[in-house]
Enzyme design. Structure first.
Site, PDB file in Angstrom:
ATOM      1  CG  HIS A 177      -1.774   1.191   1.363  1.00 25.86           C
ATOM      2  ND1 HIS A 177      -2.941   1.354   0.646  1.00 25.86           N
ATOM      3  CD2 HIS A 177      -1.651   2.306   2.130  1.00 25.86           C
ATOM      4  CE1 HIS A 177      -3.493   2.502   0.968  1.00 25.86           C
ATOM      5  NE2 HIS A 177      -2.723   3.114   1.858  1.00 25.86           N
ATOM      6  CD  GLU A 178       2.065   3.283   3.623  1.00 21.25           C
ATOM      7  OE1 GLU A 178       2.253   4.416   3.143  1.00 21.25           O
ATOM      8  OE2 GLU A 178       1.030   3.000   4.258  1.00 21.25           O
ATOM      9  CG  HIS A 181       0.273   6.149  -0.441  1.00 22.70           C
ATOM     10  ND1 HIS A 181      -0.857   6.797  -0.892  1.00 22.70           N
ATOM     11  CD2 HIS A 181      -0.100   5.471   0.668  1.00 22.70           C
ATOM     12  CE1 HIS A 181      -1.874   6.508  -0.092  1.00 22.70           C
ATOM     13  NE2 HIS A 181      -1.441   5.698   0.859  1.00 22.70           N
ATOM     14  CD  GLU A 259      -4.674   6.183   2.335  1.00 20.89           C
ATOM     15  OE1 GLU A 259      -4.634   4.944   2.306  1.00 20.89           O
ATOM     16  OE2 GLU A 259      -3.692   6.871   2.622  1.00 20.89           O
TER      17      GLU A 259
END
Length: 259
Positions: A177-178, A181, A259
């Protein structure tokens, strides 16, 4: 709706929210220019109405542009100043300010080594070198984040609570997930949003300083001048406060879409 359609919709919504962000700054500049235009018309004995339409129509275009562009230039300067500060500091600056500790394979514990392995596996899957991974030893909540302006200065921070309580598979999801980003430019977008908020905050702070200066024990001048300073300060503070409130709402909406 499948994942890719949802992703495309989020990108479009983000563009709309960024436009709203810029419109918010323009509205604040207009709100600051309005009382200045009133003051100008009163000084020229030309004001017959408080209507914004009347006021803006009767102020000379050169004066109107100056009164509009001055607060906009002030906010832009403060925004650029903050963006440069954040981008120059890079992810390492941010993570060290949070007392993050760089994880290395030498002397790393079993769980820290597993975290590094996860980061390297995901980096290989993306075909990119793994960014430095830091641990926040004093934070026992389950959390992680990416910091930096570009991929070259990006870092990933993971709390001690996440390493302690998450399984390896769960860590894979968190770290992936990071990575998303970083690769989707969310860090740049967040830096841009923080910069605009800083410009809006500067208006509020300018109003607060004007009030303190006018009411301070060292303030000089006639009572009427001090009262005028207080009124001007209250106007600036109110405009900045309201603008910051809506700016934070837009920023929160942007973060939700990303997100």
């Amino acid at each position: 709706m499948n994942f890719f359609e949802q992703q495309e919709r989020a990108r479009k919504n983000t563009v709309v929210l960024i436009i709203l962000f810029i419109l918010c700054a323009l509205c604040i500049s207009t709100a600051v220019a309005y009382p200045l235009c009133l003051y100008f018309l009163d000084g020229m004995h030309l004001r017959d109405s408080f209507s914004p339409t009347y006021v803006f129509a009767h102020v000379p275009l050169s004066v109107l542009l100056t009164l509009f562009l001055c607060p906009l230039a002030f906010m832009t300067y403060k925004s650029i100043q903050k963006i440069r500060e954040l981008s120059k500091g890079s992810g390492e600056y941010v993570i060290r300010s949070l007392h993050g500790r760089l994880i290395s394979r030498y002397g790393a514990g079993t769980k820290e080594t597993a975290l590094l392995n996860v980061a390297e596996e995901i980096a290989v899957a993306f075909g990119i070198p793994p960014p430095p991974v830091y641990i926040l030893d004093a934070d026992y909540k389950i959390n992680a984040f990416a910091a930096g302006f570009t991929y070259d200065d990006a870092v990933i921070g993971v709390t001690a609570g996440a390493i302690e309580h998450l399984t390896r598979q769960e860590l894979q999801g968190v770290i992936a997930h990071e990575f998303s980003h970083i690769l989707n430019g969310d860090m740049k977008l967040n830096t841009f949003a923080v910069g605009i908020l800083n410009g809006i905050l500067a208006v509020e702070l300018a109003g607060e300083n004007a009030i303190k200066k006018s009411l301070g024990s060292n303030s000089r001048g006639k009572a009427g001048d001090r009262l005028g300073g207080v009124i001007a300060g209250i106007i600036l503070y109110t405009i900045g406060y309201v603008g910051l409130f809506f700016g934070n709402l837009i920023k929160a909406a942007i973060n939700r879409e990303r997100e």
